[in-house]
Design a protein around this motif. Structure first.
Motif, PDB file in Angstrom:
ATOM      1  N   LEU A   1      19.681  34.364 -13.513  1.00 39.71           N
ATOM      2  CA  LEU A   1      20.156  35.148 -12.392  1.00 39.71           C
ATOM      3  C   LEU A   1      20.362  36.730 -12.316  1.00 39.71           C
ATOM      4  N   SER A   2      21.139  36.928 -13.650  1.00 42.94           N
ATOM      5  CA  SER A   2      21.563  38.043 -13.805  1.00 42.94           C
ATOM      6  C   SER A   2      20.181  39.064 -13.941  1.00 42.94           C
ATOM      7  N   ALA A   3      19.177  38.770 -14.577  1.00 40.82           N
ATOM      8  CA  ALA A   3      17.694  39.698 -14.787  1.00 40.82           C
ATOM      9  C   ALA A   3      17.300  39.807 -13.379  1.00 40.82           C
ATOM     10  N   GLY A   4      17.322  38.669 -12.493  1.00 35.11           N
ATOM     11  CA  GLY A   4      16.896  38.630 -11.134  1.00 35.11           C
ATOM     12  C   GLY A   4      17.590  39.864 -10.281  1.00 35.11           C
TER      13      GLY A   4
ATOM     14  N   ARG B   1      18.123  30.707 -26.199  1.00 33.47           N
ATOM     15  CA  ARG B   1      17.508  29.956 -25.000  1.00 33.47           C
ATOM     16  C   ARG B   1      18.235  30.716 -23.899  1.00 33.47           C
ATOM     17  N   LEU B   2      17.284  30.799 -22.948  1.00 36.88           N
ATOM     18  CA  LEU B   2      17.861  31.336 -21.823  1.00 36.88           C
ATOM     19  C   LEU B   2      18.653  30.417 -20.659  1.00 36.88           C
ATOM     20  N   THR B   3      19.617  30.954 -20.090  1.00 35.67           N
ATOM     21  CA  THR B   3      20.196  30.148 -19.174  1.00 35.67           C
ATOM     22  C   THR B   3      19.965  30.517 -17.992  1.00 35.67           C
TER      23      THR B   3
ATOM     24  N   TRP C   1      12.361  25.462 -15.579  1.00 30.55           N
ATOM     25  CA  TRP C   1      13.366  24.634 -16.345  1.00 30.55           C
ATOM     26  C   TRP C   1      14.673  24.773 -15.437  1.00 30.55           C
ATOM     27  N   HIS C   2      14.968  26.092 -14.888  1.00 30.89           N
ATOM     28  CA  HIS C   2      16.362  26.209 -14.392  1.00 30.89           C
ATOM     29  C   HIS C   2      16.122  26.348 -12.732  1.00 30.89           C
TER      30      HIS C   2
END
Length: 182
Positions: free
Chosen positions: A15-18, A8-10, A48-49
């Motif tokens: 944010l890190s990927a962005g 599951r992505l947090t 979701w985030h």
């Protein structure tokens, strides 16, 4: 045998990927659908985030600002005496340990985004203030000197992305020249 469940992505994963996508592809890549494709997930995970894309942008900028200000504090706390702290700060601007590509991308983004511009202005102001304070401690009261050192450091950092050179040594020489004015 059952397939392993995907992780599951947090919020921090997003944010890190962005930040990485911002550095690699620019702010246009920071939309829900392209990011979901990049992360091999659905837009539902994004929403979701994050409330929406502007919320995502705001949180990326906030995370970068916090990291940049923490780096500034770390540099200032890592040395004793105004001259070593001044040199270390100038060197950290000219050749940062981390986040170089992200900061460069945020500088580019700031040309078209008021939020990025405001975030960058706060970080720039904190760094300039620290430089000016350190210069004042060494007996140099001209605020233009802080701006010159800062601009040179930013330019060296950007130059360092495309060429080779000793940014740390070069900015150190500039600091020495400025200090010789005392």
């Amino acid at each position: 045998m059952t397939a392993a469940r995907p992780k599951r992505l947090t919020r921090d994963d997003w944010l890190s990927a962005g930040a990485k996508r911002l550095a690699a592809a620019g702010a246009e890549a920071l939309k829900a659908e392209p990011m979901a494709r990049h992360m091999k997930t659905t837009k539902g995970s994004f929403y979701w985030h994050f409330k929406d894309v502007p919320d995502y942008h705001a949180q990326i900028l906030s995370a970068w600002e916090k990291a940049a200000l923490a780096d500034l504090s770390s540099v200032l706390e890592g040395e004793t005496g105004a001259v070593p702290r001044l040199r270390a700060l100038a060197q950290s601007i000219a050749e940062p340990e981390t986040g170089t590509a992200t900061e460069s991308a945020i500088r580019s983004w700031a040309t078209t985004s008021a939020a990025a511009r405001a975030t960058l202005a706060r970080v720039d102001e904190a760094r300039l203030s620290a430089l000016q304070g350190l210069l004042s401690e060494t007996g140099i009261g001209n605020p233009e000197m802080a701006r010159i050192i800062y601009a040179a450091g930013i330019g060296m950092e950007r130059l360092g992305q495309t060429g080779t050179g000793d940014n740390r040594g070069s900015i150190g020489s500039l600091v020495d020249l400025v200090l010789a004015l005392r």
